[in-house]
Write a protein that holds these residues in place. Sequence first.
Motif, mmCIF file in Angstrom:
data_model
loop_
_atom_site.group_PDB
_atom_site.id
_atom_site.type_symbol
_atom_site.label_atom_id
_atom_site.label_comp_id
_atom_site.label_asym_id
_atom_site.label_seq_id
_atom_site.Cartn_x
_atom_site.Cartn_y
_atom_site.Cartn_z
ATOM 1 N N THR A 1 0.825 -1.210 0.000
ATOM 2 C CA THR A 1 0.000 0.000 0.000
ATOM 3 C C THR A 1 0.859 1.261 0.000
ATOM 4 N N GLN A 2 2.166 1.073 -0.118
ATOM 5 C CA GLN A 2 3.109 2.167 -0.271
ATOM 6 C C GLN A 2 4.346 1.589 -0.952
ATOM 7 N N ASN A 3 5.265 2.440 -1.364
ATOM 8 C CA ASN A 3 6.552 1.949 -1.832
ATOM 9 C C ASN A 3 7.303 1.429 -0.613
ATOM 10 N N LEU A 4 7.541 0.134 -0.586
ATOM 11 C CA LEU A 4 7.855 -0.556 0.654
ATOM 12 C C LEU A 4 9.293 -1.087 0.637
ATOM 13 N N SER A 5 10.106 -0.577 1.554
ATOM 14 C CA SER A 5 11.484 -1.061 1.657
ATOM 15 C C SER A 5 11.606 -2.223 2.641
ATOM 16 N N SER A 6 10.715 -2.284 3.609
ATOM 17 C CA SER A 6 10.658 -3.392 4.566
ATOM 18 C C SER A 6 9.294 -3.366 5.234
ATOM 19 N N PHE A 7 8.945 -4.464 5.884
ATOM 20 C CA PHE A 7 7.659 -4.514 6.573
ATOM 21 C C PHE A 7 7.753 -5.477 7.744
ATOM 22 N N ASP A 8 6.784 -5.370 8.644
ATOM 23 C CA ASP A 8 6.757 -6.203 9.848
ATOM 24 C C ASP A 8 5.558 -7.142 9.831
ATOM 25 N N LEU A 9 5.726 -8.247 10.533
ATOM 26 C CA LEU A 9 4.648 -9.172 10.844
ATOM 27 C C LEU A 9 4.644 -9.401 12.348
ATOM 28 N N ASP A 10 3.496 -9.765 12.888
ATOM 29 C CA ASP A 10 3.382 -10.044 14.316
ATOM 30 C C ASP A 10 3.593 -11.541 14.548
ATOM 31 N N LEU A 11 4.571 -11.891 15.388
ATOM 32 C CA LEU A 11 4.836 -13.289 15.708
ATOM 33 C C LEU A 11 5.494 -13.359 17.073
ATOM 34 N N SER A 12 4.885 -14.127 17.966
ATOM 35 C CA SER A 12 5.374 -14.250 19.335
ATOM 36 C C SER A 12 6.043 -15.601 19.531
ATOM 37 N N GLY A 13 7.309 -15.591 20.003
ATOM 38 C CA GLY A 13 8.016 -16.843 20.201
ATOM 39 C C GLY A 13 8.225 -17.553 18.886
ATOM 40 N N LEU A 14 8.362 -18.872 18.935
ATOM 41 C CA LEU A 14 8.573 -19.712 17.758
ATOM 42 C C LEU A 14 9.852 -19.288 17.020
ATOM 43 N N THR A 15 10.462 -20.221 16.345
ATOM 44 C CA THR A 15 11.730 -19.974 15.676
ATOM 45 C C THR A 15 11.522 -19.941 14.178
ATOM 46 N N VAL A 16 11.881 -18.841 13.564
ATOM 47 C CA VAL A 16 11.756 -18.681 12.113
ATOM 48 C C VAL A 16 13.048 -19.164 11.462
ATOM 49 N N SER A 17 12.926 -20.097 10.519
ATOM 50 C CA SER A 17 14.119 -20.629 9.853
ATOM 51 C C SER A 17 14.350 -20.001 8.486
ATOM 52 N N SER A 18 13.284 -19.521 7.846
ATOM 53 C CA SER A 18 13.483 -18.875 6.555
ATOM 54 C C SER A 18 12.299 -18.001 6.202
ATOM 55 N N VAL A 19 12.589 -16.962 5.424
ATOM 56 C CA VAL A 19 11.557 -16.091 4.861
ATOM 57 C C VAL A 19 11.884 -15.904 3.384
ATOM 58 N N ARG A 20 10.890 -16.074 2.553
ATOM 59 C CA ARG A 20 11.061 -15.889 1.112
ATOM 60 C C ARG A 20 9.990 -14.952 0.587
ATOM 61 N N ILE A 21 10.367 -14.117 -0.351
ATOM 62 C CA ILE A 21 9.406 -13.280 -1.072
ATOM 63 C C ILE A 21 9.441 -13.694 -2.535
ATOM 64 N N ASP A 22 8.298 -14.115 -3.015
ATOM 65 C CA ASP A 22 8.173 -14.615 -4.389
ATOM 66 C C ASP A 22 9.230 -15.676 -4.681
ATOM 67 N N GLY A 23 9.466 -16.538 -3.687
ATOM 68 C CA GLY A 23 10.368 -17.662 -3.858
ATOM 69 C C GLY A 23 11.828 -17.377 -3.575
ATOM 70 N N ARG A 24 12.180 -16.142 -3.318
ATOM 71 C CA ARG A 24 13.578 -15.765 -3.116
ATOM 72 C C ARG A 24 13.837 -15.481 -1.645
ATOM 73 N N ALA A 25 14.879 -16.091 -1.094
ATOM 74 C CA ALA A 25 15.218 -15.868 0.310
ATOM 75 C C ALA A 25 15.560 -14.402 0.542
ATOM 76 N N VAL A 26 15.061 -13.859 1.661
ATOM 77 C CA VAL A 26 15.293 -12.454 1.991
ATOM 78 C C VAL A 26 15.739 -12.348 3.447
ATOM 79 N N ALA A 27 16.248 -11.176 3.792
ATOM 80 C CA ALA A 27 16.708 -10.936 5.151
ATOM 81 C C ALA A 27 15.519 -10.740 6.086
ATOM 82 N N PHE A 28 15.696 -11.202 7.329
ATOM 83 C CA PHE A 28 14.673 -10.976 8.336
ATOM 84 C C PHE A 28 15.337 -10.855 9.695
#
Length: 462
Positions: free
Chosen positions: A77-104
Amino acid sequence: MIARRLLALAATPVLAALLAGASQGGGATPGAPTAGDPYFPQSGDGGYHVVQYRIGLGYTPASRHLDATAVLTSRATQNLSSFDLDLSGLTVSSVRIDGRAVAFSRSGVKLKVTPAHALPKGRTFTTTITYAGVPKDVTDPDGSADGWIVQKDGSVFVASEPQGAMTWFPSNSHPLDKSTYQVSVTVPDGWTAVSNGRLQNRRSSHGRTTFDWRETSPMAAYLATASIGKFQVQSYRTASGLPVYNAVDPAEAKAAAPVLARIPAVIAWESKLFGPYPFDAAGAIVEHAHGVGYALETQTRPIYDRAPDLDTLVHETAHQWFGDSVSLDRWKDIWLNEGFATYAEWLWDAQHGGPSTAQRLATDYALPAGNDLWAFPAGDPGEAANIFGTPPYERGAMVLEKLRERVGDRAFFTILRSWAGDRRYGHGDTAQFIALSEKISGRKLDSLFATWLYGQGKPATL
C-alpha cells in the motif's frame, strides 16, 4: 496519460535503468510497525494488506511441538522497503518473497522482513515463512490467556482475541486488516483439527491425518482458529442448505447437544432481524477447557470452553454479523461487537418467554451507582484491560435499548440491518453508527449517545 507514457517507454534502456534504481529502494520507506491502536500499540502493521493466508501446521500433542509454514499473499500500500509481521516466540528458519530468500530479523513480537528490492505501491507479492517450536499463549491486559492455549492432554483451544493470532502464525494482527484463509493442520490419527469456513479435504498417511479448511470471506486474524482435540464430530446441512460442522469434546457432548441442536433456529431467527447470514458455513467447537473461562466468536464456528447455554450460543452467533462480518476499526469501539451481541440475547429472551428488553433495561438501571456496570463508559473503556469488562457488554445493550425507545422499532431494526448489510465484510466505527442512526431516524441523537454511551457513571434518570 503519464502512466501510459511510462509504460510505453519502459522498454528503453534509460527508463529501465531508472526503474531498476527505484526497485533498489528509491523513494521506498519501511511500513509502520504498528496499526496505531493505542489499546494494543504493538499489534498490526502498515505498508501492506494481506489478501490471503495459506497456513500449514503440523502438530504433535505429546510434545506440543508445531512445525509450520505460512504463505501470505499481500499487496503493498506504499513503496515498501521493509515490513513487519506479528509473531510471538517460535523460531523462524526462513523467509522468502516470491520464492527468493530475503533478510529478516526479530524484535519482541515483531518479525521484520527486508526484501532484496523495494516493493512498489500496488505490487502483489507472496511471503513464505517457515517456523517451528512450542507455541505459548499470551496473557492479555485483563489477565486472560489468549491465542494457542494448550490443555493438559495436548489438545489446543485456539481463541485469539484480541492479540493471540501471533502465538501461532505470522500475521498483520489488527482487525483493520481482513483476509481470506486456507488452513491445513496435520495431527496424529484419532485427533481432529477444526478451523474456519468449510472442510475441503481430509486425508491420512503414515499415522497422521491432515484437515484442509478454507474461509473465503474476509476475516480478521483474531477470529482464525485451528483448534485440536479428540472431538465427536457432527456434520449436516440446515433446511436452507447451510453446512454445519460441530466438533465437541466427549466430556461436554451430553450437555452441549440440546443447545447445539438450536444452531439452525438461532441463525434463522437472527437472519430475520439482522439480514442474511453473512457466511457460507456454521457450527461450533466445544472443548473441555473450563480454565480458559470464555467463549469466542471465531468466524463461522464459535469456540466454547465448555457446553454453552442458549444465551451464549445466541450471543456468539450474533457476532457473526456484529464483529466478524462488520469489524471494528479500533478496540476502543468494542461495544459495537459486544453490546450488539448482548442485545441479541435480550431480544431472544424477550421473544422466547423471558423479560422484555425494556424490563432488562430497568433491571440494569436499578443497579447502584457503585456497580461495575457504571465503572466506565461503554464507548470509552479507557484502556485495554477494560475492553471485556461489563460496560461494553451490558451497558452497550442498554444504549441500543435507549436508541430503540427514541427512534421506534421500525427505524431501529432498519438501522441494525443497514449497519450489517452496508458494511458487510468491512469495518465501522461509533461515529459512523451514530450518523447512520440519525440518517435513518431523522433525529438528532447527540444527547442520547453522550449520556448512555459516553457518560461517566450512572445516568441521572432512566
